[in-house]
Design a protein around this motif. Structure first.
Motif, mmCIF file in Angstrom:
data_model
loop_
_atom_site.group_PDB
_atom_site.id
_atom_site.type_symbol
_atom_site.label_atom_id
_atom_site.label_comp_id
_atom_site.label_asym_id
_atom_site.label_seq_id
_atom_site.Cartn_x
_atom_site.Cartn_y
_atom_site.Cartn_z
ATOM 1 N N SER A 142 18.715 7.757 20.648
ATOM 2 C CA SER A 142 18.318 7.044 19.433
ATOM 3 C C SER A 142 16.815 6.850 19.367
ATOM 4 N N PHE A 143 16.186 6.653 20.520
ATOM 5 C CA PHE A 143 14.733 6.483 20.568
ATOM 6 C C PHE A 143 14.035 7.751 20.085
ATOM 7 N N VAL A 144 14.536 8.904 20.515
ATOM 8 C CA VAL A 144 13.974 10.184 20.069
ATOM 9 C C VAL A 144 14.127 10.336 18.558
ATOM 10 N N VAL A 145 15.291 9.921 18.043
ATOM 11 C CA VAL A 145 15.584 10.053 16.619
ATOM 12 C C VAL A 145 14.606 9.241 15.760
ATOM 13 N N THR A 146 14.103 8.119 16.279
ATOM 14 C CA THR A 146 13.227 7.249 15.483
ATOM 15 C C THR A 146 11.965 7.967 15.018
ATOM 16 N N PHE A 147 11.557 9.018 15.694
ATOM 17 C CA PHE A 147 10.303 9.696 15.351
ATOM 18 C C PHE A 147 10.475 10.772 14.267
ATOM 19 N N PHE A 148 11.697 10.927 13.782
ATOM 20 C CA PHE A 148 11.954 11.923 12.734
ATOM 21 C C PHE A 148 12.227 11.223 11.407
ATOM 22 N N PRO A 149 11.547 11.622 10.338
ATOM 23 C CA PRO A 149 11.786 11.000 9.028
ATOM 24 C C PRO A 149 13.155 11.373 8.505
ATOM 25 N N PRO A 150 13.863 10.450 7.860
ATOM 26 C CA PRO A 150 15.199 10.755 7.339
ATOM 27 C C PRO A 150 15.139 11.710 6.159
ATOM 28 N N SER A 151 16.018 12.670 6.154
ATOM 29 C CA SER A 151 16.031 13.644 5.059
ATOM 30 C C SER A 151 16.488 13.019 3.750
ATOM 31 N N PHE B 90 0.791 -1.230 0.000
ATOM 32 C CA PHE B 90 0.000 0.000 0.000
ATOM 33 C C PHE B 90 0.827 1.287 0.000
ATOM 34 N N MET B 91 2.149 1.195 0.261
ATOM 35 C CA MET B 91 2.982 2.387 0.234
ATOM 36 C C MET B 91 3.648 2.524 -1.135
ATOM 37 N N ASP B 92 3.774 3.767 -1.615
ATOM 38 C CA ASP B 92 4.281 4.012 -2.960
ATOM 39 C C ASP B 92 5.758 3.643 -3.109
ATOM 40 N N ASP B 93 6.566 3.921 -2.094
ATOM 41 C CA ASP B 93 8.004 3.693 -2.178
ATOM 42 C C ASP B 93 8.382 2.540 -1.258
ATOM 43 N N VAL B 94 8.949 1.475 -1.840
ATOM 44 C CA VAL B 94 9.303 0.296 -1.060
ATOM 45 C C VAL B 94 10.375 0.619 -0.027
ATOM 46 N N SER B 95 11.339 1.480 -0.387
ATOM 47 C CA SER B 95 12.401 1.834 0.558
ATOM 48 C C SER B 95 11.849 2.577 1.773
ATOM 49 N N VAL B 96 10.840 3.423 1.561
ATOM 50 C CA VAL B 96 10.223 4.145 2.679
ATOM 51 C C VAL B 96 9.506 3.167 3.597
ATOM 52 N N ALA B 97 8.774 2.223 3.007
ATOM 53 C CA ALA B 97 8.093 1.196 3.814
ATOM 54 C C ALA B 97 9.111 0.394 4.607
ATOM 55 N N PHE B 98 10.231 0.053 3.946
ATOM 56 C CA PHE B 98 11.303 -0.699 4.589
ATOM 57 C C PHE B 98 11.837 0.057 5.797
ATOM 58 N N PHE B 99 12.131 1.358 5.617
ATOM 59 C CA PHE B 99 12.702 2.131 6.718
ATOM 60 C C PHE B 99 11.671 2.399 7.811
ATOM 61 N N LEU B 100 10.411 2.604 7.427
ATOM 62 C CA LEU B 100 9.361 2.839 8.413
ATOM 63 C C LEU B 100 9.235 1.644 9.350
ATOM 64 N N LEU B 101 9.250 0.428 8.783
ATOM 65 C CA LEU B 101 9.191 -0.776 9.602
ATOM 66 C C LEU B 101 10.430 -0.890 10.488
ATOM 67 N N SER B 102 11.597 -0.526 9.932
ATOM 68 C CA SER B 102 12.835 -0.571 10.723
ATOM 69 C C SER B 102 12.776 0.408 11.898
ATOM 70 N N ALA B 103 12.258 1.620 11.640
ATOM 71 C CA ALA B 103 12.164 2.635 12.695
ATOM 72 C C ALA B 103 11.217 2.183 13.804
ATOM 73 N N LEU B 104 10.093 1.596 13.407
ATOM 74 C CA LEU B 104 9.133 1.106 14.393
ATOM 75 C C LEU B 104 9.738 -0.029 15.205
ATOM 76 N N THR B 105 10.494 -0.899 14.535
ATOM 77 C CA THR B 105 11.133 -2.030 15.200
ATOM 78 C C THR B 105 12.119 -1.563 16.255
ATOM 79 N N ILE B 106 13.031 -0.683 15.869
ATOM 80 C CA ILE B 106 14.062 -0.264 16.811
ATOM 81 C C ILE B 106 13.470 0.571 17.932
ATOM 82 N N GLY B 107 12.408 1.330 17.651
ATOM 83 C CA GLY B 107 11.771 2.110 18.707
ATOM 84 C C GLY B 107 11.271 1.227 19.837
ATOM 85 N N LEU B 108 10.641 0.111 19.465
ATOM 86 C CA LEU B 108 10.138 -0.830 20.471
ATOM 87 C C LEU B 108 11.283 -1.513 21.211
ATOM 88 N N TYR B 109 12.303 -1.906 20.456
ATOM 89 C CA TYR B 109 13.433 -2.607 21.063
ATOM 90 C C TYR B 109 14.201 -1.692 22.018
#
Length: 470
Positions: A419-428, A352-371
């Motif tokens: 690093s946890f704070v950083v997870t909530f910011f989208p990469p430039s 459902f997301m247009d860019d596969v790399s964005v979906a990939f990183f979004l899942l990674s950010a959510l993963t590390i935030g929880l961990y």
């Protein structure tokens, strides 16, 4: 064992996109995260090895049962969120294996592949650990170590043959990783140019690559002299991880032009460039198969591990009784089925997301935030146990007494919190679309998954009281 748990090729393109500033990120992840987590985890693992349960037992002993359940739930759920990222990477590898590289950026293909392969891995897991042990060991050697060594050697050959070095031709507009002098010459930066937190948002994803070191800390007491041998083992594992990640990512950055590096299939793009240049393009198909095998083996090696810790909490009454069900091979059937349903939903993000790399990183950010929440809890109860249970037998202790524990755990906690704070910011560096939407998705995902163990625990306790009253 620690190096095997940490090292994965899927992160090389993410580090390669940072070009020479990758050294900053890898140094941060190695010395401010990997080593403190290993040392504190070793002390806790050696103290409670006989009781089992991993992080659940550690937190329960320091705080209470509900907090213990929260810690193990976060360790489990981050692993669940991790599966779509590694399977998406495997999907990209398969696309190159069959000679259809464009499929690597096709969200429908990647999403459906991730779902199908996860359920395939789950079915194999039901057969027990003996069935998958040979596959996982061979998968690591053939699908991780071999491709990693090949890409490093090929990059050296590329340099020796005086081929163009992509590092020397980074676009001038990528100011966070390059510096433009007065003569308009572009020079790679060694330290990222930070104008906002979005410029270092990749730190969260790179930190995830080094996570999981605490899993094998429970084996510290099996050493003849854990007080000396375990720190040595951790520093050696950190050195191996540093070397493989750095050299592998440098290989990608040297061969692949910056605008061709993407998080999903950047590694395979590099292989294709190398092999096509030397007229052995068919090797790209072979590497695609090996990399996919390695990724699948990684999933299979983890698929029943963290969920096993969740089984401990179910038997302790922190989960509904049906979650304690195991099959004849001792595998936690219902937990894995629930796990599979969540993985299926998350893998649909690719579709459902247009860019596969964005979906990939979004899942990674959510993963590390929880961990990272779990790691903050680990550091906190490592310090607390020094005071509440000072006489607890520990075959390994963080050196330096209580001050040493405060220093090591404090450094780790501060690095993790940042690093946890950083997870909530989208990469430039990525076209995320609306930054507000990206942040909202990460915040909502983190809140939902963090709240889940408390809500589940309260619901189970309420149901137990009803049964007792009846």
């Amino acid at each position: 064992m620690t190096a095997v748990a940490v090292i994965s090729l899927r992160g090389l393109p993410m580090m390669a996109q940072e070009e020479l500033t990758m050294f900053f990120y890898i140094f941060f992840a190695t010395f401010l995260f990997l080593i403190p987590a290993a040392l504190v985890g070793a002390e806790l693992g050696s103290a409670f090895a006989e009781k089992g349960g991993g992080v659940y037992t550690w937190v329960k002993e320091a705080f209470n049962q509900r907090m213990g359940f929260t810690a193990i739930f976060l360790q489990w759920i981050q692993n669940v969120v991790w599966y779509p990222t590694v399977l998406g990477f495997a999907g990209a590898a398969i696309a190159y294996m069959i000679g259809k590289p464009t499929l690597a950026q096709n969200g429908t293909f990647v999403g459906l592949f991730a779902i199908a392969m996860y359920w395939f891995a789950t079915l194999i897991t039901f057969k027990g650990t003996d069935t998958i042990s040979k596959l996982t060991s061979r998968g690591f050697l053939l699908g991780t170590v071999l491709p990693g060594v090949v890409i490093i050697i090929m990059a050296i050959i590329w340099i020796v043959d005086k081929n163009p070095i992509a590092l020397e031709n980074i676009p001038a507009n990528v100011t966070q990783i390059v510096n433009v002098d007065s003569a308009h010459h572009v020079h790679p930066r060694w330290f990222p140019h930070i104008t906002g937190i979005s410029d270092i948002a990749f730190l969260a994803g790179i930190l995830l690559l080094f996570a999981g070191v605490e899993v094998h800390a429970v084996h510290a007491q099996e050493m003849k002299n854990p007080q000396k041998q375990f720190p040595a083992a951790m520093f050696l594992a950190a050195l191996i991880s540093f070397a493989l990640f750095t050299l592998g990512a440098l290989a990608v950055a040297i061969v692949t032009p910056y605008n061709q590096i993407n998080l999903q299939d950047g590694l395979l793009v590099t292989f294709q460039s190398l092999f096509d240049h030397y007229n052995v393009g068919w090797l790209t198909n072979v590497m695609g198969l090996l990399v996919a095998f390695g990724a699948l083996a990684g999933v299979m090696s983890w698929i029943s591990g963290p969920s096993r810790g969740l089984l401990w909490t179910a038997r302790d009454g922190q989960l509904p009784k049906f979650m304690t069900k195991t099959n004849n091979n001792g595998i936690q059937v219902n937990i894995l089925l629930v796990q599979g349903c969540i993985v299926t939903i998350l893998s649909s993000l690719y579709i459902f997301m247009d860019d596969v790399s964005v979906a990939f990183f979004l899942l990674s950010a959510l993963t590390i935030g929880l961990y990272l929440i779990m790691y903050m809890m680990m550091y906190a109860f490592g310090i607390k146990l020094r005071y509440t249970q000072p006489d607890l037998k520990r075959s390994y202790k963080v050196p330096g007494g209580n001050l040493g524990m405060w220093l090591i755990a404090g450094i780790g906690f501060a690095a993790v919190l940042f690093s946890f704070v950083v997870t909530f910011f989208p990469p430039s560096q990525l076209p995320v679309g609306s930054p507000a939407t990206y942040t909202l998705l990460v915040v909502c995902g983190t809140v939902v998954f963090f709240s889940a163990p408390f809500l589940i625990s309260m619901a189970v306790a309420k149901n137990r009281k009803k049964q007792i009253s009846k």
